[in-house]
Motif scaffolding. Sequence first.
Motif, PDB file in Angstrom:
ATOM      1  N   ARG A 115       2.267  17.927 -11.239  1.00 38.74           N
ATOM      2  CA  ARG A 115       3.601  17.448 -10.856  1.00 38.74           C
ATOM      3  C   ARG A 115       4.659  18.468 -11.242  1.00 38.74           C
ATOM      4  O   ARG A 115       5.552  18.187 -12.039  1.00 38.74           O
ATOM      5  CB  ARG A 115       3.888  16.096 -11.513  1.00 38.74           C
ATOM      6  N   ASN A 116       4.520  19.667 -10.743  1.00 42.14           N
ATOM      7  CA  ASN A 116       5.547  20.691 -10.944  1.00 42.14           C
ATOM      8  C   ASN A 116       6.044  21.143  -9.577  1.00 42.14           C
ATOM      9  O   ASN A 116       5.547  20.697  -8.551  1.00 42.14           O
ATOM     10  CB  ASN A 116       4.973  21.876 -11.734  1.00 42.14           C
ATOM     11  N   GLY A 117       7.032  22.029  -9.581  1.00 41.46           N
ATOM     12  CA  GLY A 117       7.564  22.525  -8.308  1.00 41.46           C
ATOM     13  C   GLY A 117       9.027  22.158  -8.162  1.00 41.46           C
ATOM     14  O   GLY A 117       9.633  21.567  -9.072  1.00 41.46           O
TER      15      GLY A 117
ATOM     16  N   VAL B 219       5.871  25.651 -12.275  1.00 44.99           N
ATOM     17  CA  VAL B 219       6.785  25.894 -13.400  1.00 44.99           C
ATOM     18  C   VAL B 219       7.715  27.060 -13.061  1.00 44.99           C
ATOM     19  O   VAL B 219       8.923  27.011 -13.329  1.00 44.99           O
ATOM     20  CB  VAL B 219       5.988  26.152 -14.710  1.00 44.99           C
ATOM     21  N   ALA B 220       7.185  28.106 -12.443  1.00 43.32           N
ATOM     22  CA  ALA B 220       8.033  29.251 -12.057  1.00 43.32           C
ATOM     23  C   ALA B 220       9.139  28.791 -11.103  1.00 43.32           C
ATOM     24  O   ALA B 220      10.292  29.233 -11.207  1.00 43.32           O
ATOM     25  CB  ALA B 220       7.182  30.340 -11.407  1.00 43.32           C
ATOM     26  N   ALA B 221       8.809  27.883 -10.192  1.00 45.27           N
ATOM     27  CA  ALA B 221       9.828  27.371  -9.258  1.00 45.27           C
ATOM     28  C   ALA B 221      10.915  26.607 -10.002  1.00 45.27           C
ATOM     29  O   ALA B 221      12.108  26.706  -9.672  1.00 45.27           O
ATOM     30  CB  ALA B 221       9.170  26.478  -8.210  1.00 45.27           C
ATOM     31  N   GLU B 222      10.512  25.847 -11.017  1.00 42.85           N
ATOM     32  CA  GLU B 222      11.505  25.090 -11.791  1.00 42.85           C
ATOM     33  C   GLU B 222      12.437  26.048 -12.548  1.00 42.85           C
ATOM     34  O   GLU B 222      13.650  25.828 -12.606  1.00 42.85           O
ATOM     35  CB  GLU B 222      10.787  24.132 -12.757  1.00 42.85           C
ATOM     36  N   ILE B 223      11.880  27.099 -13.105  1.00 44.65           N
ATOM     37  CA  ILE B 223      12.696  28.105 -13.809  1.00 44.65           C
ATOM     38  C   ILE B 223      13.670  28.759 -12.818  1.00 44.65           C
ATOM     39  O   ILE B 223      14.861  28.917 -13.095  1.00 44.65           O
ATOM     40  CB  ILE B 223      11.784  29.190 -14.443  1.00 44.65           C
TER      41      ILE B 223
END
Length: 269
Positions: free
Chosen positions: A183-185, A226-230
Amino acid sequence: MNNQEAINALQMVRQANPLVHNITNVVVTNFTANGLLALGASPVMAYAKEEVADMAKIAGALVLNIGTLNPTEVEAMIIAGKAANEAGVPVIFDPVGAGATPYRTETARNIASAVQLSVIRGNAAEIANTIGESWTIKGVDAGEGSGDVVSLAKKAAKQLKTVVAITGKEDVVTDGNTTYIIRNGHPLLTKVTGTGCLLTSVIGAFAAVERDVLKAAAAALVIYGVAAEIAAKNAGDEGPGSFQIAFLDALFRVGADEISRYGRIERGE
Ligand code: ATP
Ligand code: TZP
Ligand code: MG
Ligand code: MG
């Protein structure tokens, strides 16, 4: 599979700098090469049937993507896929737009039967159409479908004897027995073309260094999200253009701290 194992896999990618051979579409070629470089892998695009077998054999992974397919390229994909299979190189497949036209659907099915895949990654409609289930699709974007994505992923994994990743707001990855939900992105990923295609190539980078392909794919999904969230935190208010650049930067910078803090990977049923 947990955040710590994803961190370990990312370190392996950055240490090994694996060669990822991509036969991909004309829309995403540059973004894919830059994304793999930012992550810590070494991209190469090679398409001629005269050289694809030689390139696939020396690569850490081969990525096949039918986004802008034509018969010459499809022939090269099958040659490359068979050479990779013989050399024990993992093959990752993105059946872009399967279901949108009969030619795409047939080609996706032909590649999946001619080549032993390690991972297939697509939206729900693409995976459904590749295994002969009906699911509507509009161009290369997932349409409305009914049905349970986890069941679809498991069915596809059993049918194609491969790890299956179905992505969207939540990602599902399974080998047919063990399933993980990630559940990331960020919604801005849907506003930059090629983010699905790059993800498929990133799975290739992880499969090149982690022999357990289910773990490799799960690690790729969580780190990518996680990279997208950052990236959204750093540039999201500006819109998709700034997000695209911030996302490349985040693939370069993402590390243990953010993955352990924000990674949301769970065992599914
Ligand atoms: P589609 O054509 O359906 O957009 P795709 O090939 O572009 O498919 P996606 O399913 O969009 O692939 O997946 C690419 C990345 O975007 C994945 O990391 C996925 O988790 C993420 N993603 C897609 N939709 C969302 C969303 N609504 N919210 C958060 N992340 C998303
Ligand atoms: N048309 C053919 S391939 C392609 C488009 C727009 C790129 C699709 O990329 P993604 O990663 O599936 O969004
Ligand atoms: Mg998308
Ligand atoms: Mg796609």
